[in-house]
Design a protein around this motif. Structure first.
Motif, PDB file in Angstrom:
ATOM      1  N   GLN A  47     -15.477  -0.065  -3.401  1.00 57.86           N
ATOM      2  CA  GLN A  47     -15.629   1.383  -3.590  1.00 57.86           C
ATOM      3  C   GLN A  47     -14.499   1.947  -4.442  1.00 57.86           C
ATOM      4  OE1 GLN A  47     -15.843   2.787   0.471  1.00 57.86           O
ATOM      5  NE2 GLN A  47     -18.081   2.636   0.546  1.00 57.86           N
ATOM      6  N   LEU A  48     -13.280   1.462  -4.206  1.00 58.78           N
ATOM      7  CA  LEU A  48     -12.129   1.960  -4.950  1.00 58.78           C
ATOM      8  C   LEU A  48     -12.152   1.494  -6.399  1.00 58.78           C
ATOM      9  CD1 LEU A  48      -9.270   1.535  -2.324  1.00 58.78           C
ATOM     10  CD2 LEU A  48     -10.200   3.683  -3.184  1.00 58.78           C
ATOM     11  N   ASN A  49     -12.660   0.290  -6.630  1.00 58.06           N
ATOM     12  CA  ASN A  49     -12.746  -0.239  -7.993  1.00 58.06           C
ATOM     13  C   ASN A  49     -13.949  -1.168  -8.103  1.00 58.06           C
ATOM     14  OD1 ASN A  49     -12.410  -1.147 -10.582  1.00 58.06           O
ATOM     15  ND2 ASN A  49     -10.604  -2.400 -10.145  1.00 58.06           N
TER      16      ASN A  49
ATOM     17  N   LYS B 195      -4.797  -0.282  -4.934  1.00 58.23           N
ATOM     18  CA  LYS B 195      -5.213  -0.300  -3.536  1.00 58.23           C
ATOM     19  C   LYS B 195      -6.413  -1.216  -3.324  1.00 58.23           C
ATOM     20  CE  LYS B 195      -3.313   4.256  -2.398  1.00 58.23           C
ATOM     21  NZ  LYS B 195      -2.364   3.745  -1.378  1.00 58.23           N
ATOM     22  N   SER B 196      -7.272  -1.316  -4.327  1.00 54.79           N
ATOM     23  CA  SER B 196      -8.408  -2.228  -4.250  1.00 54.79           C
ATOM     24  C   SER B 196      -7.916  -3.671  -4.176  1.00 54.79           C
ATOM     25  CB  SER B 196      -9.326  -2.041  -5.466  1.00 54.79           C
ATOM     26  OG  SER B 196     -10.366  -2.998  -5.480  1.00 54.79           O
TER      27      SER B 196
ATOM     28  N   LYS C 227     -14.412  -1.368   1.061  1.00 55.61           N
ATOM     29  CA  LYS C 227     -13.471  -0.361   0.571  1.00 55.61           C
ATOM     30  C   LYS C 227     -12.889  -0.768  -0.782  1.00 55.61           C
ATOM     31  CE  LYS C 227     -12.062   1.373   5.128  1.00 55.61           C
ATOM     32  NZ  LYS C 227     -10.958   1.409   6.134  1.00 55.61           N
TER      33      LYS C 227
ATOM     34  N   ASN D 200     -13.563  -4.591  -9.979  1.00 56.06           N
ATOM     35  CA  ASN D 200     -12.532  -5.536  -9.560  1.00 56.06           C
ATOM     36  C   ASN D 200     -13.146  -6.940  -9.469  1.00 56.06           C
ATOM     37  OD1 ASN D 200     -10.662  -7.136  -8.214  1.00 56.06           O
ATOM     38  ND2 ASN D 200     -10.012  -5.500  -6.836  1.00 56.06           N
TER      39      ASN D 200
ATOM     40  N   LYS E 164      -0.010   3.401  -6.251  1.00 51.46           N
ATOM     41  CA  LYS E 164      -0.267   4.788  -6.662  1.00 51.46           C
ATOM     42  C   LYS E 164      -1.687   5.041  -7.169  1.00 51.46           C
ATOM     43  CE  LYS E 164       4.514   5.897  -7.932  1.00 51.46           C
ATOM     44  NZ  LYS E 164       5.137   4.683  -7.369  1.00 51.46           N
ATOM     45  N   ASP E 165      -2.505   4.008  -7.341  1.00 51.05           N
ATOM     46  CA  ASP E 165      -3.841   4.242  -7.880  1.00 51.05           C
ATOM     47  C   ASP E 165      -4.873   3.383  -7.167  1.00 51.05           C
ATOM     48  OD1 ASP E 165      -4.015   1.611  -9.281  1.00 51.05           O
ATOM     49  OD2 ASP E 165      -2.419   2.461 -10.506  1.00 51.05           O
ATOM     50  N   ASN E 166      -6.133   3.703  -7.393  1.00 50.99           N
ATOM     51  CA  ASN E 166      -7.219   3.010  -6.709  1.00 50.99           C
ATOM     52  C   ASN E 166      -7.311   1.536  -7.077  1.00 50.99           C
ATOM     53  OD1 ASN E 166      -7.928   5.334  -5.376  1.00 50.99           O
ATOM     54  ND2 ASN E 166      -9.695   5.802  -6.664  1.00 50.99           N
ATOM     55  N   GLU E 167      -6.986   1.199  -8.316  1.00 53.70           N
ATOM     56  CA  GLU E 167      -7.053  -0.204  -8.729  1.00 53.70           C
ATOM     57  C   GLU E 167      -6.074  -1.045  -7.922  1.00 53.70           C
ATOM     58  OE1 GLU E 167      -6.700  -0.816 -12.892  1.00 53.70           O
ATOM     59  OE2 GLU E 167      -8.420   0.451 -13.410  1.00 53.70           O
TER      60      GLU E 167
ATOM     61  N   ASP F 249       0.823  -1.207   0.000  1.00 55.39           N
ATOM     62  CA  ASP F 249       0.000   0.000   0.000  1.00 55.39           C
ATOM     63  C   ASP F 249       0.864   1.267   0.000  1.00 55.39           C
ATOM     64  OD1 ASP F 249      -2.792   0.889   0.050  1.00 55.39           O
ATOM     65  OD2 ASP F 249      -2.271   1.798   1.971  1.00 55.39           O
TER      66      ASP F 249
END
Length: 226
Positions: free
Chosen positions: A160-162, A121-122, A157, A165, A116-119, A112
């Motif tokens: 929500q981020l992706n 972090k998802s 979460k 996914n 650098k991006d939501n994908e 984490d």
């Protein structure tokens, strides 16, 4: 002077490309081993290799992600399978799973930190979800309020981020599938979620070295509805 600067730039570019090629080759080698792994020792060795790659690269989240996934595969092996086979004694299950979850979450922290991006972090949150889920199912009755809640929060979460996914969708479907009917779960309640997980996995354009599991798992569950 300009010629010297140009030469230096070329050297740096070539060096960077060589490092990138070395990283890609190392990752591909371990992913091939991951696909054929069967034992706790196999996954431990692969996890260690991914950690070495991540520590060497320092800016890549994927080695740590795959390290976490390898360890989570070990976690599922701790629980008795359909033949009653397990990698640990039942009496040691709780402490063993908790120790593994601590390792997985520490790895997820490292991933984490450089994601650098939501994908990305998802995807990392799905690893955390699996660790917490394993802790919960050691004893659902006594652990649901703590680890069950953590698993649900991580999954929410991740979605929500992706929202696209496939792995988060699959884990959501399995969470509902495994929840008793009296609490709003069960096979029938999970059906539209399983279908969605299959559709998302089929539509996904997988990038090299990136997460690509879940289609086989989702289709296997979907087959039980046919």
């Amino acid at each position: 002077m300009k010629q010297l600067l140009l030469a230096a730039a070329i050297v740096c570019t070539v060096a960077a490309q060589a490092q990138s090629d070395k990283y890609t080759a190392a990752m591909q080698q371990q992913l091939q081993k991951f696909d054929s792994a069967k034992t706790v020792a196999d996954y431990e060795n692969i996890a260690a290799a991914f950690q070495r790659i991540g520590d060497a690269e320092k800016t890549q989240w994927l080695p740590y992600y795959w390290q976490g996934i390898a360890l989570s595969r070990i976690g599922w092996m701790y629980f008795p399978d359909e033949k009653g086979v397990t990698a640990v004694k039942v009496s040691d299950l709780g402490s063993t799973v908790d120790a593994l979850a601590a390792r997985i979450n520490a790895i997820a922290d490292k991933a984490d930190a450089v994601a650098k991006d939501n994908e990305a972090k998802s995807e990392i949150l799905t690893v955390r979800n699996m660790a917490a889920t394993q802790q919960m199912i050691v004893d659902p009755q006594s652990r649901y309020m703590s680890y069950g809640a953590q698993a649900a929060d991580d999954l929410q979460k991740a979605i929500q981020l992706n929202p696209n996914n496939p792995r988060a969708a699959y884990l959501q479907a399995m969470s509902v599938y495994g929840t008793p009917e009296q609490f709003g779960g069960g096979k029938d309640a999970a059906k539209p979620l399983v279908q969605k997980a299959v559709e998302l996995a089929k539509a996904e354009q997988v990038k090299p070295l990136h997460p690509r599991w879940s289609l086989e798992q989702s289709e296997k569950v979907w087959a039980t509805y046919q």
